[in-house]
Design a protein around this motif. Structure first.
Motif, short mmCIF file in Angstrom:
data_model
loop_
_atom_site.label_atom_id
_atom_site.label_comp_id
_atom_site.label_asym_id
_atom_site.label_seq_id
_atom_site.Cartn_x
_atom_site.Cartn_y
_atom_site.Cartn_z
N VAL A 183 0.84 -1.20 0.00
CA VAL A 183 0.00 0.00 0.00
C VAL A 183 0.87 1.25 0.00
N LEU A 184 1.92 1.26 0.81
CA LEU A 184 2.80 2.43 0.87
C LEU A 184 3.51 2.67 -0.47
N LEU A 185 3.94 1.60 -1.11
CA LEU A 185 4.63 1.75 -2.39
C LEU A 185 3.67 2.24 -3.48
N VAL A 186 2.44 1.72 -3.49
CA VAL A 186 1.44 2.21 -4.45
C VAL A 186 1.16 3.68 -4.21
N ALA A 187 1.04 4.06 -2.93
CA ALA A 187 0.79 5.47 -2.60
C ALA A 187 1.94 6.36 -3.05
N LEU A 226 5.04 9.79 -7.37
CA LEU A 226 6.31 10.52 -7.36
C LEU A 226 7.09 10.32 -8.65
N LEU A 227 6.79 9.26 -9.38
CA LEU A 227 7.50 9.02 -10.64
C LEU A 227 7.22 10.12 -11.66
N GLY A 276 3.75 11.02 -2.31
CA GLY A 276 3.05 10.49 -3.47
C GLY A 276 1.58 10.85 -3.47
N VAL A 277 0.93 10.74 -2.32
CA VAL A 277 -0.49 11.09 -2.22
C VAL A 277 -0.68 12.59 -2.48
N MET A 278 0.21 13.42 -1.94
CA MET A 278 0.10 14.86 -2.17
C MET A 278 0.30 15.21 -3.65
N THR A 279 1.19 14.49 -4.32
CA THR A 279 1.38 14.70 -5.76
C THR A 279 0.12 14.30 -6.52
N TRP A 280 -0.47 13.18 -6.13
CA TRP A 280 -1.71 12.70 -6.78
C TRP A 280 -2.83 13.71 -6.61
N ILE A 281 -2.87 14.37 -5.45
CA ILE A 281 -3.95 15.33 -5.19
C ILE A 281 -3.64 16.68 -5.82
N GLY A 313 7.66 8.72 1.53
CA GLY A 313 7.41 8.52 0.11
C GLY A 313 5.93 8.38 -0.18
N ALA A 314 5.23 7.62 0.67
CA ALA A 314 3.78 7.45 0.49
C ALA A 314 3.06 8.78 0.65
N THR A 315 3.46 9.56 1.65
CA THR A 315 2.80 10.86 1.88
C THR A 315 3.01 11.79 0.70
#
Length: 745
Positions: free
Chosen positions: A376-380, A384-385, A573-578, A569-571
């Motif tokens: 889950v953390l890696l998917v989140a 970042l990519l 990534g989620v902020m980038t997604w949002i 990294g998960a955090t």
């Protein structure tokens, strides 16, 4: 040291409390002037090419255009006789303003680029004088005096960099007030729920008041010495409130645990300071170390968070280590007064069965329980990519902000975007022929609509007299060139244009400096990315050293660093997604754009420090039990049993302080608040609840490994729990009949 602190609190509790009250009053008086000393902006590297270009233009040309007044004719066209007369009168008044320089208007120049395509609006360009503090005040004064409807049927709206910064500064204060109005009542309710006692719940707020008063006092003092961003008030308030409550929660929980175990008030204070006080000291050191890494960056936006962040952490820790023990001594068993009716969630010895059972379950099946969490953390983290970075502009403001509306109008209804023009300055005289040749080559670059010089206006790589030369762009010892494009400001194409301009061969013997908002973005990205490895290296090194001194192991710091990077990294990534990809933009009310670079770095440092905060909370109790002879299983299970509820409660309380900024109207403040809050919750639940016990099970005996020479060093210089034992070490909860598979040592 901690024993002496405990004895001081026991013997001089009233004196300490009197001094604390006086200190809060003095800090409040000093901190009341903080807002008048803080500055907007601070995102630019003072040594960059774009900043040096701005300085030369300021010194020799009266400054770049940073204020655009958009004048609209309520009826008819802006060229109508009545509108022209009123417009010239408006410009004449503006030229008399002591805060303005270089006032240029459509009515002065008749330049078609200063008139909208529909003929209803025209621009007045100006430079607002003053340093960062004066600039905001002067801009506000001019906007208040001139924006809005005017006699004769004209209306004025203000835009440009100075107006955007002014709107941001105003919005920061509004966002802070709203966030605190939400966070403080929620925090109080949560404290009542966590402690189940009115008196115990109010004690952390006493430390929070001490920390926040100290925070604003230090901001006021720092603002008198160096440049400090006005956004620092958000960080120091949230961090001061959150950390003060976290640390106080740890101290109070340990004190109540000792009283329950039968210790006297004095002995409970001694044990609390010796154990929880030590944890607070190391926790504060790890958070401060992460924030201190911000000092390597030249941008005062980041540096001010380094200064202020380290200060507020120190103030919160000092308040907890000095004032809280005195409060506990003064209250004694009355700390449990005002009990509330909801049921207890823990045992009499302070352990929480839920967390102990979770730790035991994870340690029995470490791979089975850890792999889904890791997945889950890696998917989140995967967004970042595709992460890209930018700097704040008018799009971080709400849609109804006047400066944002003006910027949108300039892009849609005017030929080229003068607000986003590149400003080239040559710090010497240049003959007309080479200047014309250089301008012609500039006009031929992709995306350029026109190039304005003292020799003429150039377009499409040609040398037509598309407009007369602007004498104001020439000085005896300097030349200025404006490159206007139709590219989206801060886009990849606009940044590529900056690089193309900088690589273009200049007039012989000259060294042009390129400025403007796109050049500032390029320079900021280069500056921060160049120093980011240094900052990360310092964070990793100082964290490793502190955790080694804390645990005596070289494996524990490495384990902590790896797990923290996963949660961060998960955090991110989620902020980038949002915020970059635009998901939830309708719900949160922001405009998707590249991740704000400085705020992302800031969020990384803060989230990393706070993750280490909970790392120290948990590891402290595990190590305490390990040092008392408990095996690995018992140390981890009982350690999490004792600290799990504290960590989860502390995380919820601290997350509330940050998540309240999700109500902000500045999008980068939303990102900062939501990202920091999410990082805290991920770390407290997924990392501390699952990944830490799984890692401890897989590492087994090696979790506490250190080479012989480092162990000798730690025995001499590290801190240990070698103080008085005032309460019995709890035994592990009964196990199932199956033989334990854990390595015992």
């Amino acid at each position: 040291m901690f024993d002496r602190l405990a004895e001081l609190a026991i013997r001089r509790s009233r004196l300490i409390l009197i001094v604390a009250v006086v200190a809060v009053a003095l800090m409040g008086a000093v901190g009341s002037g903080a807002f008048t000393k803080l500055k907007g902006g601070g995102f630019d590297d003072p040594g960059s090419e774009s900043t040096r270009a701005t300085k030369v233009i300021e010194d020799k040309f009266g400054g770049e255009t940073n204020l655009i007044l958009l004048v609209r004719a309520d009826k008819g066209r802006i060229d109508a006789p009545a509108a022209q007369g009123d417009g010239r009168a408006l410009v004449a008044d503006l030229k008399k303003e002591k805060h303005l320089d270089n006032v240029v208007s459509y009515w002065d120049t008749k330049s078609p680029t200063l008139r909208s395509e529909d003929g209803r609006e025209a621009m007045v360009l100006a430079h607002v004088k003053g340093d960062a503090t004066q600039l905001e005040k002067n801009t506000t004064s001019v906007i208040d005096d001139y924006s809005g409807p005017h006699e004769g049927g004209l209306s004025v709206r203000a835009g440009g960099g100075a107006a955007v910064n002014s709107d941001m500064s105003t919005q920061v204060v509004d966002d802070l007030l709203l966030a605190e109005l939400i966070a403080i009542p929620l925090t109080l309710v949560l404290l009542l729920f966590v402690f189940g006692s009115v008196v115990a719940a109010l004690l952390p707020l006493a430390i929070a008041i001490f920390a926040i008063a100290g925070s604003f006092a230090q901001l006021s003092i720092l603002g008198s010495i160096t440049d400090v961003s006005n956004t620092a008030t958000n960080l120091t308030t949230a961090l001061g409130l959150g950390l003060a409550i976290d640390y106080a929660l740890l101290m109070i929980s340990r004190f109540r645990e000792q009283l329950t175990a039968g210790a006297s008030v004095d002995d409970a204070v001694r044990k609390t300071v010796h154990t929880a006080g030590r944890t607070v000291a190391f926790s504060a050191a790890t958070v401060a170390a992460a924030l201190a890494a911000l000092l390597v960056f030249p941008q005062y936006f980041l540096r001010s968070f380094g200064y202020a962040g380290v200060g507020v952490v120190a103030i919160a820790a000092l308040g907890t280590m000095f004032v809280m023990p005195a409060l506990l001594k003064a209250l004694g068993h009355r700390v449990n007064s005002g009990k509330l009716p909801w049921p207890k969630t823990g045992r009499a010895d302070g352990r929480t069965p839920l967390w102990g059972r979770l730790a035991r379950t994870v340690m029995r099946r470490p791979v089975l329980t850890a792999v889904p969490v890791l997945a889950v953390l890696l998917v989140a983290a995967s967004p970042l990519l595709g992460i890209t970075f930018g700097t704040p502009d008018e799009r971080v403001l709400p849609d109804d902000a006047q400066s944002r509306q003006v910027s949108a109008t300039l892009r849609e209804n005017f030929d080229g975007n003068d607000d986003a023009a590149l400003h080239i300055v040559i710090n010497q005289s240049v003959d007309k022929a080479p200047l014309a040749s250089y301008a012609t080559k500039l006009a031929g670059l992709d995306g350029v609509t026109r190039v304005e010089t003292s020799a003429g206006t150039y377009a499409d790589g040609k040398d037509p007299a598309g407009g007369p030369g602007n004498a104001a762009l020439s000085r005896a010892d300097a030349q200025r060139i404006n490159v206007v494009s139709d590219l989206e400001p801060k886009s990849d194409a606009a940044q590529s244009l900056v690089k193309d301009v900088r690589t273009l061969a200049p007039p012989a013997g000259s060294d042009p400096l390129v400025g403007g908002i796109d050049a500032e973005l390029v320079d900021s990205k280069d500056s921060i990315s160049g120093l980011l490895p240094v900052a990360i290296g310092l964070v990793v090194l100082t964290t490793f050293l502190l955790l080694f001194l804390f645990t005596g192991s070289v494996v524990q710091p490495l384990r902590a660093l790896v797990l923290n990077m996963l949660s961060l990294g998960a955090t991110l990534g989620v902020m980038t997604w949002i915020f970059q990809d635009g998901h939830l933009s309708g719900l949160l009310g922001f405009t998707a754009q590249p991740m704000e670079l400085a705020m992302t770095v800031l969020m990384f440092c803060i989230a990393f420090g706070l993750s280490m905060d909970y790392e120290v909370f948990v590891t402290s109790r595990i190590k305490e039990l390990h040092d008392q002879g408990a095996d690995n299983e018992t140390a981890v299970t009982n350690g999490l049993g004792h600290t799990g509820r504290i960590v989860s409660a502390a995380a919820c309380l601290l997350a509330v302080s940050f998540l309240a900024f999700g109500t902000a109207k500045l999008s980068f403040m939303q990102m900062f608040g939501l990202g920091s809050g999410l990082a805290i919750l991920i770390d407290a639940v997924a990392v501390r609840g699952v990944l830490v016990p799984a890692a401890m099970r897989l590492l087994g005996r090696s979790a506490w490994y250190a080479p012989g020479f480092l162990r000798t060093f730690h025995n001499r210089y590290g801190l240990s729990e070698g103080g008085p034992e005032l309460a019995a070490v709890p035994t592990a909860e009964p196990e199932p009949t199956a033989e334990s598979p854990f390595v015992r040592h």
